[in-house]
Design a protein around this motif. Structure first.
Motif, mmCIF file in Angstrom:
data_model
loop_
_atom_site.group_PDB
_atom_site.id
_atom_site.type_symbol
_atom_site.label_atom_id
_atom_site.label_comp_id
_atom_site.label_asym_id
_atom_site.label_seq_id
_atom_site.Cartn_x
_atom_site.Cartn_y
_atom_site.Cartn_z
ATOM 1 N N LEU A 1 53.845 26.477 24.304
ATOM 2 C CA LEU A 1 53.969 26.862 25.588
ATOM 3 C C LEU A 1 54.067 28.351 25.763
ATOM 4 C CD1 LEU A 1 57.026 24.567 26.764
ATOM 5 C CD2 LEU A 1 54.643 24.508 27.284
ATOM 6 N N CYS A 2 54.792 29.256 24.617
ATOM 7 C CA CYS A 2 54.866 30.648 24.825
ATOM 8 C C CYS A 2 53.297 31.068 24.583
ATOM 9 C CB CYS A 2 55.664 31.197 23.655
ATOM 10 S SG CYS A 2 57.350 30.717 23.981
ATOM 11 N N HIS A 3 52.569 30.752 23.609
ATOM 12 C CA HIS A 3 51.094 30.934 23.726
ATOM 13 C C HIS A 3 50.268 30.871 25.223
ATOM 14 C CE1 HIS A 3 47.081 30.809 21.198
ATOM 15 N NE2 HIS A 3 47.249 32.047 21.718
ATOM 16 N N LEU A 4 50.472 29.707 25.562
ATOM 17 C CA LEU A 4 49.691 29.303 27.239
ATOM 18 C C LEU A 4 50.380 30.321 28.003
ATOM 19 C CD1 LEU A 4 48.071 27.755 28.856
ATOM 20 C CD2 LEU A 4 50.103 26.215 29.003
ATOM 21 N N GLN A 5 51.673 30.603 28.103
ATOM 22 C CA GLN A 5 52.308 31.721 28.981
ATOM 23 C C GLN A 5 51.661 33.004 28.884
ATOM 24 O OE1 GLN A 5 56.284 32.070 28.971
ATOM 25 N NE2 GLN A 5 56.443 33.737 30.396
ATOM 26 N N ALA A 6 51.441 33.346 27.493
ATOM 27 C CA ALA A 6 50.505 34.693 27.111
ATOM 28 C C ALA A 6 49.286 34.694 27.630
ATOM 29 C CB ALA A 6 50.959 34.989 25.774
ATOM 30 N N PHE A 7 48.710 33.573 27.628
ATOM 31 C CA PHE A 7 47.138 33.846 27.848
ATOM 32 C C PHE A 7 47.046 33.763 29.473
ATOM 33 C CE2 PHE A 7 43.510 31.252 29.172
ATOM 34 C CZ PHE A 7 42.508 31.563 28.127
ATOM 35 N N THR A 8 48.003 32.865 30.428
ATOM 36 C CA THR A 8 47.896 32.836 31.739
ATOM 37 C C THR A 8 48.249 34.404 32.251
ATOM 38 O OG1 THR A 8 50.151 31.936 31.834
ATOM 39 C CG2 THR A 8 48.192 30.237 31.688
ATOM 40 N N GLU A 9 49.058 34.868 31.551
ATOM 41 C CA GLU A 9 49.768 36.215 32.003
ATOM 42 C C GLU A 9 48.563 37.154 31.689
ATOM 43 O OE1 GLU A 9 52.472 38.904 33.306
ATOM 44 O OE2 GLU A 9 52.889 36.858 32.985
ATOM 45 N N ARG A 10 47.937 37.049 30.959
ATOM 46 C CA ARG A 10 46.878 38.140 30.803
ATOM 47 C C ARG A 10 45.639 37.744 31.436
ATOM 48 N NH1 ARG A 10 43.898 39.744 24.618
ATOM 49 N NH2 ARG A 10 42.426 41.250 25.743
ATOM 50 N N TRP A 11 45.257 36.559 31.739
ATOM 51 C CA TRP A 11 43.752 36.202 32.382
ATOM 52 C C TRP A 11 44.225 35.788 33.869
ATOM 53 C CZ3 TRP A 11 40.097 38.588 30.041
ATOM 54 C CH2 TRP A 11 39.960 38.404 28.669
ATOM 55 N N GLY A 12 45.224 35.605 34.345
ATOM 56 C CA GLY A 12 45.690 35.012 35.459
ATOM 57 C C GLY A 12 45.740 36.121 36.526
ATOM 58 N N ALA A 13 45.820 36.083 37.743
ATOM 59 C CA ALA A 13 46.240 36.991 39.002
ATOM 60 C C ALA A 13 47.528 37.030 39.166
ATOM 61 C CB ALA A 13 45.252 36.799 40.134
ATOM 62 N N VAL A 14 48.294 38.221 38.697
ATOM 63 C CA VAL A 14 49.682 38.497 39.238
ATOM 64 C C VAL A 14 49.999 38.936 40.424
ATOM 65 C CG1 VAL A 14 51.713 39.267 38.304
ATOM 66 C CG2 VAL A 14 50.406 38.245 36.617
ATOM 67 N N PRO A 15 50.487 38.728 41.643
ATOM 68 C CA PRO A 15 50.619 39.227 42.842
ATOM 69 C C PRO A 15 51.216 40.788 42.480
ATOM 70 C CG PRO A 15 51.511 36.892 43.176
ATOM 71 C CD PRO A 15 51.029 36.913 41.451
ATOM 72 N N ARG A 16 52.396 40.632 41.905
ATOM 73 C CA ARG A 16 52.901 42.167 41.861
ATOM 74 C C ARG A 16 51.762 43.010 41.326
ATOM 75 N NH1 ARG A 16 58.652 43.146 39.011
ATOM 76 N NH2 ARG A 16 59.374 42.238 40.842
ATOM 77 N N GLU A 17 50.972 42.755 40.297
ATOM 78 C CA GLU A 17 50.045 43.536 39.497
ATOM 79 C C GLU A 17 48.882 43.914 40.612
ATOM 80 O OE1 GLU A 17 48.478 41.589 35.945
ATOM 81 O OE2 GLU A 17 50.614 41.803 35.190
ATOM 82 N N LEU A 18 48.611 42.968 41.327
ATOM 83 C CA LEU A 18 47.373 43.153 42.374
ATOM 84 C C LEU A 18 47.794 44.107 43.533
ATOM 85 C CD1 LEU A 18 46.196 39.352 43.044
ATOM 86 C CD2 LEU A 18 45.260 41.106 41.421
ATOM 87 N N ILE A 19 49.048 43.960 44.018
ATOM 88 C CA ILE A 19 49.703 44.799 44.911
ATOM 89 C C ILE A 19 49.776 46.146 44.481
ATOM 90 C CG2 ILE A 19 51.224 45.137 46.748
ATOM 91 C CD1 ILE A 19 49.535 42.792 47.491
#
Length: 269
Positions: free
Chosen positions: A47-65
């Motif tokens: 689960l932690c590995h998946l979380q790290a993967f989605t954090e890296r390649w996903g679009a995080v609203p706070r980062e986009l703004i």
């Protein structure tokens, strides 16, 4: 919810872009750290590995703004601390472009159900939109809807740190365009009534109901806190796709409708 399985809308050319998008999503999913494990269940490390993967390649609203990465991100490791087991955090060891993350997020899915649900809608409705727009314009249309859906969702929740993943925003744009261009096309769908009943419904019923449900859920009705699905991104993507398709509606050739069966002749006893 009505589940579409086939539409009565032939195409004039092979929808190679739609096939390529489906293949790309499948390949990326197979390269994603899977949460499907042995009967013992999913381990914390997975689960932690998946979380790290989605954090890296996903679009995080706070980062986009704010266009910057957080100081600490999941590293993919797990540990047991004073507060119990959890995922390890650390400074990011990668460079990430928030605008580019909207593109990569369109090809990341969190489960087989998430992937197959999106690809089903893209398979059924994407080929006709590609046929109407042409391959290059269709690809640009798809990516544009995905970008607007991603940024639209971020603007609605600017402080969210939950990664946005999935092709739903872009596919919602395809659905919006389909509703505008082919509202009366018959769509064979499974309708839940005690069990699933196959019915041929017009596209405006199938897609209109889908949009209403997404808007209903995005407002927080029917699910707790809008659940873990970015329903607002679906609404934004659908609306953008419909608006972009409006100028093309007048020149769109509608498929022939199947002939109606003759009225039955009834005879008395």
């Amino acid at each position: 919810m009505v589940i579409p399985v086939h539409d009565s809308n032939p195409v004039r050319r092979t929808p190679w872009v739609t096939y390529a998008l489906i293949a790309a999503n499948l390949v990326v999913f197979l390269l994603t750290p899977s949460v499907v494990t042995a009967p013992g269940g999913t381990s914390l490390a997975q689960l932690c590995h998946l979380q790290a993967f989605t954090e890296r390649w996903g679009a995080v609203p706070r980062e986009l703004i704010h266009d910057r990465l957080p100081a600490l991100v999941p590293t993919g490791g797990a540990a047991i601390g004073p507060g119990g087991p959890g995922c390890l955090l650390g400074p990011p060891d990668y460079r990430k472009s928030p605008p580019l993350s909207v593109l990569t997020a369109m090809f990341v899915h969190g489960s087989w159900l998430h992937l197959l649900g999106n690809m089903l809608f893209l398979w059924i409705f994407g080929n006709n939109i590609e046929d109407r727009l042409g391959r290059v314009r269709y690809l640009l249309f798809y990516l544009f809807c995905g970008y607007v859906a991603g940024y639209g969702f971020a603007l609605l929740d600017t402080d969210s740190t939950a990664p946005l993943i999935g092709a739903s925003g872009a596919i919602a744009g395809v659905l919006g365009a389909y509703l505008v261009l082919y509202p009366r096309v018959g769509v064979w769908s499974l309708v839940p009534f005690l069990f699933f009943i196959p019915l041929r419904l017009p596209a405006w019923v199938v897609l209109g109901l889908w949009f209403v449900l997404q808007a209903f859920y995005s407002a927080g009705y029917g699910v707790s806190g809008a659940g873990t699905v970015a329903y607002a991104a679906h609404v934004v993507g659908f609306a953008v796709g419909a608006l972009l398709a409006l100028p093309l509606r007048a020149g769109t050739v509608q498929p022939p409708q199947p002939p109606r069966p003759p009225p039955r002749q009834w005879r008395g006893w």
